[in-house]
Design a protein around this motif. Structure first.
Motif, PDB file in Angstrom:
ATOM      1  N   THR A   1      16.598  37.515  47.232  1.00 55.97           N
ATOM      2  CA  THR A   1      15.917  36.253  46.918  1.00 55.97           C
ATOM      3  C   THR A   1      15.402  36.188  45.486  1.00 55.97           C
ATOM      4  O   THR A   1      14.871  35.163  45.081  1.00 55.97           O
ATOM      5  CB  THR A   1      14.740  36.021  47.896  1.00 55.97           C
ATOM      6  N   ALA A   2      15.566  37.260  44.744  1.00 53.85           N
ATOM      7  CA  ALA A   2      15.123  37.272  43.338  1.00 53.85           C
ATOM      8  C   ALA A   2      15.987  36.313  42.520  1.00 53.85           C
ATOM      9  O   ALA A   2      17.143  36.053  42.866  1.00 53.85           O
ATOM     10  CB  ALA A   2      15.221  38.687  42.778  1.00 53.85           C
TER      11      ALA A   2
ATOM     12  N   SER B   1      41.326  46.214  39.910  1.00 53.11           N
ATOM     13  CA  SER B   1      40.846  45.460  38.761  1.00 53.11           C
ATOM     14  C   SER B   1      40.206  44.157  39.238  1.00 53.11           C
ATOM     15  O   SER B   1      40.859  43.125  39.310  1.00 53.11           O
ATOM     16  CB  SER B   1      42.020  45.192  37.818  1.00 53.11           C
ATOM     17  N   VAL B   2      38.926  44.241  39.579  1.00 52.07           N
ATOM     18  CA  VAL B   2      38.160  43.072  40.022  1.00 52.07           C
ATOM     19  C   VAL B   2      37.285  42.639  38.855  1.00 52.07           C
ATOM     20  O   VAL B   2      36.419  43.384  38.410  1.00 52.07           O
ATOM     21  CB  VAL B   2      37.296  43.402  41.256  1.00 52.07           C
ATOM     22  N   SER B   3      37.528  41.431  38.350  1.00 49.40           N
ATOM     23  CA  SER B   3      36.780  40.992  37.172  1.00 49.40           C
ATOM     24  C   SER B   3      35.513  40.221  37.515  1.00 49.40           C
ATOM     25  O   SER B   3      34.530  40.298  36.787  1.00 49.40           O
ATOM     26  CB  SER B   3      37.667  40.159  36.251  1.00 49.40           C
ATOM     27  N   LYS B   4      35.527  39.465  38.626  1.00 46.10           N
ATOM     28  CA  LYS B   4      34.343  38.680  38.992  1.00 46.10           C
ATOM     29  C   LYS B   4      34.172  38.651  40.499  1.00 46.10           C
ATOM     30  O   LYS B   4      35.139  38.649  41.247  1.00 46.10           O
ATOM     31  CB  LYS B   4      34.459  37.233  38.502  1.00 46.10           C
ATOM     32  N   VAL B   5      32.914  38.596  40.914  1.00 46.63           N
ATOM     33  CA  VAL B   5      32.557  38.360  42.305  1.00 46.63           C
ATOM     34  C   VAL B   5      31.849  37.016  42.328  1.00 46.63           C
ATOM     35  O   VAL B   5      30.834  36.831  41.657  1.00 46.63           O
ATOM     36  CB  VAL B   5      31.645  39.473  42.860  1.00 46.63           C
ATOM     37  N   LEU B   6      32.398  36.081  43.073  1.00 45.93           N
ATOM     38  CA  LEU B   6      31.857  34.720  43.118  1.00 45.93           C
ATOM     39  C   LEU B   6      31.378  34.419  44.530  1.00 45.93           C
ATOM     40  O   LEU B   6      32.123  34.578  45.491  1.00 45.93           O
ATOM     41  CB  LEU B   6      32.943  33.718  42.715  1.00 45.93           C
ATOM     42  N   PHE B   7      30.138  33.991  44.649  1.00 45.26           N
ATOM     43  CA  PHE B   7      29.588  33.617  45.950  1.00 45.26           C
ATOM     44  C   PHE B   7      29.903  32.151  46.204  1.00 45.26           C
ATOM     45  O   PHE B   7      29.547  31.292  45.405  1.00 45.26           O
ATOM     46  CB  PHE B   7      28.071  33.827  45.977  1.00 45.26           C
ATOM     47  N   SER B   8      30.551  31.871  47.320  1.00 45.40           N
ATOM     48  CA  SER B   8      30.801  30.462  47.665  1.00 45.40           C
ATOM     49  C   SER B   8      29.757  29.990  48.681  1.00 45.40           C
ATOM     50  O   SER B   8      29.547  28.796  48.826  1.00 45.40           O
ATOM     51  CB  SER B   8      32.200  30.275  48.215  1.00 45.40           C
ATOM     52  N   GLU B   9      29.118  30.930  49.387  1.00 43.62           N
ATOM     53  CA  GLU B   9      28.025  30.617  50.305  1.00 43.62           C
ATOM     54  C   GLU B   9      27.037  31.760  50.207  1.00 43.62           C
ATOM     55  O   GLU B   9      27.426  32.926  50.147  1.00 43.62           O
ATOM     56  CB  GLU B   9      28.545  30.474  51.736  1.00 43.62           C
ATOM     57  N   PHE B  10      25.759  31.428  50.220  1.00 41.44           N
ATOM     58  CA  PHE B  10      24.729  32.459  50.100  1.00 41.44           C
ATOM     59  C   PHE B  10      23.430  31.899  50.672  1.00 41.44           C
ATOM     60  O   PHE B  10      22.765  31.079  50.057  1.00 41.44           O
ATOM     61  CB  PHE B  10      24.526  32.830  48.630  1.00 41.44           C
TER      62      PHE B  10
END
Length: 160
Positions: A120-121, A148-157
């Motif tokens: 939650t920060a 080779s993972v360049s980005k982690v994108l949250f679509s729901e959180f």
């Protein structure tokens, strides 16, 4: 006179009925004609885009899941999230897709070990994304594979 009017009305109704039936038949024939032309026309070949353009990003979807977060002894906090991983090459995409059960298991372990305060920060998502990226950089299998993972994108959180 009553008989001729009745006969005239019957004739009119019969004429209307015949015209409606002819219009229906004509509409059916037109529909079938167009439908046959579309079926006879050669279909455009379906081309799978297995090799994206040089500038096109490659994404791997991680289906939504829910984990319990660490917190104080009296609270039960949940994290519901879905992710997209941006990868640099097709080999990494194929590897992650093939090993998705291991990926999800490791993600569940990593995220359930996190404290609710981190989630939650204000910068919590970025920190979690970096942890996930670091986890995925290490191989899930033996012998190790370089991912080779360049980005982690949250679509729901959602933290509750």
């Amino acid at each position: 006179m009553a008989l001729s009017e009745t006969g005239s009305r019957k004739t009119q109704w019969l004429l209307v009925l015949v015209l409606v039936m002819m219009a229906g038949l004509a509409a059916t024939n037109i529909y079938l004609l167009f439908n046959q032309q579309q079926a006879a026309a050669p279909a455009e070949p379906v081309v799978e885009n297995t090799v994206p353009d040089a500038g096109s990003p490659i994404f791997v979807r991680i289906d939504p899941f829910t984990v319990n977060l660490q917190g104080d002894a009296y609270s039960r906090n949940l994290l519901y999230t879905a992710l997209w991983l941006q990868v640099d090459d097709i080999r990494t995409r194929d590897y992650l897709t093939t090993h998705m059960p291991q990926v999800r298991s490791q993600l569940l372990s990593l995220l359930s070990a996190q404290d609710v305060k981190l989630a939650t920060a204000p910068d919590g998502k970025n920190i979690l994304a970096a942890k996930i990226r670091d986890m995925l950089q290490t191989s899930l299998t033996t012998p190790p594979a370089v991912l080779s993972v360049s980005k982690v994108l949250f679509s729901e959180f959602i933290v509750q």
